[in-house]
Design a protein around this motif. Structure first.
Motif, PDB file in Angstrom:
ATOM      1  N   LEU A   1       0.826  -1.207   0.000  1.00 44.91           N
ATOM      2  CA  LEU A   1       0.000   0.000   0.000  1.00 44.91           C
ATOM      3  C   LEU A   1       0.861   1.257   0.000  1.00 44.91           C
ATOM      4  N   ILE A   2       1.925   1.238   0.761  1.00 46.01           N
ATOM      5  CA  ILE A   2       2.812   2.408   0.805  1.00 46.01           C
ATOM      6  C   ILE A   2       3.450   2.628  -0.566  1.00 46.01           C
ATOM      7  N   ARG A   3       3.800   1.545  -1.245  1.00 48.26           N
ATOM      8  CA  ARG A   3       4.321   1.683  -2.614  1.00 48.26           C
ATOM      9  C   ARG A   3       3.227   2.175  -3.556  1.00 48.26           C
ATOM     10  N   ALA A   4       1.995   1.726  -3.340  1.00 49.89           N
ATOM     11  CA  ALA A   4       0.874   2.099  -4.215  1.00 49.89           C
ATOM     12  C   ALA A   4       0.453   3.543  -4.033  1.00 49.89           C
ATOM     13  N   ARG A   5       0.844   4.146  -2.928  1.00 48.03           N
ATOM     14  CA  ARG A   5       0.473   5.543  -2.685  1.00 48.03           C
ATOM     15  C   ARG A   5       0.955   6.434  -3.824  1.00 48.03           C
ATOM     16  N   LYS A   6       2.065   6.051  -4.459  1.00 45.88           N
ATOM     17  CA  LYS A   6       2.619   6.827  -5.566  1.00 45.88           C
ATOM     18  C   LYS A   6       1.858   6.571  -6.867  1.00 45.88           C
ATOM     19  N   ASP A   7       1.109   5.482  -6.922  1.00 42.87           N
ATOM     20  CA  ASP A   7       0.338   5.123  -8.113  1.00 42.87           C
ATOM     21  C   ASP A   7      -1.073   4.762  -7.672  1.00 42.87           C
ATOM     22  N   MET A   8      -1.929   5.763  -7.560  1.00 48.78           N
ATOM     23  CA  MET A   8      -3.275   5.552  -7.027  1.00 48.78           C
ATOM     24  C   MET A   8      -4.111   4.602  -7.876  1.00 48.78           C
ATOM     25  N   ALA A   9      -3.734   4.396  -9.125  1.00 45.28           N
ATOM     26  CA  ALA A   9      -4.478   3.462  -9.971  1.00 45.28           C
ATOM     27  C   ALA A   9      -4.396   2.045  -9.421  1.00 45.28           C
ATOM     28  N   ALA A  10      -3.367   1.775  -8.629  1.00 43.16           N
ATOM     29  CA  ALA A  10      -3.220   0.440  -8.040  1.00 43.16           C
ATOM     30  C   ALA A  10      -4.324   0.141  -7.031  1.00 43.16           C
ATOM     31  N   LEU A  11      -4.998   1.175  -6.535  1.00 40.56           N
ATOM     32  CA  LEU A  11      -6.088   0.969  -5.583  1.00 40.56           C
ATOM     33  C   LEU A  11      -7.408   0.641  -6.268  1.00 40.56           C
ATOM     34  N   GLU A  12      -7.470   0.839  -7.547  1.00 36.31           N
ATOM     35  CA  GLU A  12      -8.722   0.646  -8.288  1.00 36.31           C
ATOM     36  C   GLU A  12      -8.799  -0.755  -8.902  1.00 36.31           C
ATOM     37  N   GLY A  13     -10.007  -1.180  -9.208  1.00 41.18           N
ATOM     38  CA  GLY A  13     -10.226  -2.411  -9.954  1.00 41.18           C
ATOM     39  C   GLY A  13     -10.221  -3.679  -9.124  1.00 41.18           C
ATOM     40  N   HIS A  14     -10.355  -3.588  -7.807  1.00 38.67           N
ATOM     41  CA  HIS A  14     -10.376  -4.782  -6.969  1.00 38.67           C
ATOM     42  C   HIS A  14     -11.818  -5.211  -6.724  1.00 38.67           C
ATOM     43  N   GLU A  15     -12.006  -6.493  -6.465  1.00 36.57           N
ATOM     44  CA  GLU A  15     -13.333  -7.013  -6.139  1.00 36.57           C
ATOM     45  C   GLU A  15     -13.769  -6.466  -4.783  1.00 36.57           C
ATOM     46  N   ARG A  16     -15.055  -6.185  -4.654  1.00 36.80           N
ATOM     47  CA  ARG A  16     -15.586  -5.634  -3.397  1.00 36.80           C
ATOM     48  C   ARG A  16     -15.301  -6.571  -2.218  1.00 36.80           C
ATOM     49  N   GLN A  17     -15.432  -7.867  -2.424  1.00 41.39           N
ATOM     50  CA  GLN A  17     -15.202  -8.820  -1.345  1.00 41.39           C
ATOM     51  C   GLN A  17     -13.751  -8.756  -0.866  1.00 41.39           C
ATOM     52  N   ASP A  18     -12.823  -8.656  -1.803  1.00 41.96           N
ATOM     53  CA  ASP A  18     -11.407  -8.538  -1.436  1.00 41.96           C
ATOM     54  C   ASP A  18     -11.153  -7.246  -0.674  1.00 41.96           C
ATOM     55  N   MET A  19     -11.769  -6.170  -1.137  1.00 46.30           N
ATOM     56  CA  MET A  19     -11.602  -4.882  -0.474  1.00 46.30           C
ATOM     57  C   MET A  19     -12.154  -4.944   0.954  1.00 46.30           C
ATOM     58  N   HIS A  20     -13.314  -5.583   1.091  1.00 46.78           N
ATOM     59  CA  HIS A  20     -13.933  -5.725   2.404  1.00 46.78           C
ATOM     60  C   HIS A  20     -13.023  -6.534   3.330  1.00 46.78           C
ATOM     61  N   GLU A  21     -12.440  -7.608   2.816  1.00 48.52           N
ATOM     62  CA  GLU A  21     -11.560  -8.444   3.635  1.00 48.52           C
ATOM     63  C   GLU A  21     -10.323  -7.681   4.084  1.00 48.52           C
ATOM     64  N   VAL A  22      -9.779  -6.840   3.221  1.00 49.97           N
ATOM     65  CA  VAL A  22      -8.609  -6.041   3.590  1.00 49.97           C
ATOM     66  C   VAL A  22      -8.985  -5.050   4.691  1.00 49.97           C
ATOM     67  N   LEU A  23     -10.122  -4.379   4.530  1.00 45.23           N
ATOM     68  CA  LEU A  23     -10.552  -3.420   5.558  1.00 45.23           C
ATOM     69  C   LEU A  23     -10.858  -4.132   6.872  1.00 45.23           C
ATOM     70  N   ASP A  24     -11.420  -5.325   6.780  1.00 38.36           N
ATOM     71  CA  ASP A  24     -11.702  -6.098   7.985  1.00 38.36           C
ATOM     72  C   ASP A  24     -10.402  -6.555   8.651  1.00 38.36           C
ATOM     73  N   LEU A  25      -9.404  -6.904   7.863  1.00 33.81           N
ATOM     74  CA  LEU A  25      -8.089  -7.253   8.413  1.00 33.81           C
ATOM     75  C   LEU A  25      -7.511  -6.063   9.178  1.00 33.81           C
ATOM     76  N   ILE A  26      -7.633  -4.880   8.607  1.00 39.00           N
ATOM     77  CA  ILE A  26      -7.146  -3.671   9.284  1.00 39.00           C
ATOM     78  C   ILE A  26      -7.883  -3.485  10.599  1.00 39.00           C
ATOM     79  N   ARG A  27      -9.198  -3.671  10.580  1.00 39.44           N
ATOM     80  CA  ARG A  27      -9.999  -3.529  11.801  1.00 39.44           C
ATOM     81  C   ARG A  27      -9.543  -4.515  12.869  1.00 39.44           C
ATOM     82  N   ARG A  28      -9.393  -5.781  12.486  1.00 41.50           N
ATOM     83  CA  ARG A  28      -8.975  -6.799  13.450  1.00 41.50           C
ATOM     84  C   ARG A  28      -7.559  -6.534  13.959  1.00 41.50           C
ATOM     85  N   HIS A  29      -6.683  -6.134  13.056  1.00 40.48           N
ATOM     86  CA  HIS A  29      -5.285  -5.917  13.424  1.00 40.48           C
ATOM     87  C   HIS A  29      -5.144  -4.703  14.339  1.00 40.48           C
TER      88      HIS A  29
END
Length: 162
Positions: free
Chosen positions: A28-56
């Motif tokens: 993610l820190i590397r992707a900060r320089k290329d915001m396009a890397a944040l786009e185009g992901h499946e909603r379920q994957d995005m939800h799991e990443v946000l949930d991982l952040i919440r749990r962590h």
């Protein structure tokens, strides 16, 4: 790496989460320089990443890193939309970021429509402008994301200029 957590039992997942979080954060820190890397992901994957952040973030010494990740993810409306679509996740993330006004403001932000709704809103705005200026409806919509929604150009609105 977050996707590899799906098939694990609760105990193994808990053991693997720190490595998955660290790998996600580094990417993610590397992707900060290329915001396009944040786009185009499946909603379920995005939800799991946000949930991982919440749990962590339940570990107080990691919470600042979790907030840093959320600040980057929420630069993208798509990620913020996923968080806002799950009330329980949204509430947890709001509690986590209660000391961060920048992130708190993001949660109360009403996002613009996406996909077809955004295209329809843009067409309505163009139609209003054309009607006010008494111009014909533009016939070239190939640069709009919803150009494939209609095979024929919209009819003229108002009278056209001579």
């Amino acid at each position: 790496r977050v996707g590899t957590l799906r098939g694990l039992t609760e105990g193994r997942r808990r053991d693997a989460e720190p490595d998955a979080f660290n790998a996600m954060r580094a990417a993610l820190i590397r992707a900060r320089k290329d915001m396009a890397a944040l786009e185009g992901h499946e909603r379920q994957d995005m939800h799991e990443v946000l949930d991982l952040i919440r749990r962590h973030a339940e570990k107080p010494w990691v919470a600042p890193r979790c907030k840093e990740c959320l600040k980057i993810f929420f630069l993208s409306d798509a990620w913020l939309r996923v968080a806002q679509s799950d009330p329980a996740l949204c509430k947890s993330l709001q509690e986590l970021t209660s000391d961060c006004p920048e992130l708190q403001a993001k949660f109360s932000t009403e996002l613009p429509a996406d996909g077809r709704a955004r295209w329809v809103a843009r067409c309505c705005a163009v139609a209003r402008c054309c009607a006010v200026a008494r111009m014909p409806w533009p016939t070239s919509s190939s640069n709009s994301p919803g150009a494939s929604l209609t095979s024929a150009p919209m009819p003229s609105i108002g009278s056209s200029r001579a």
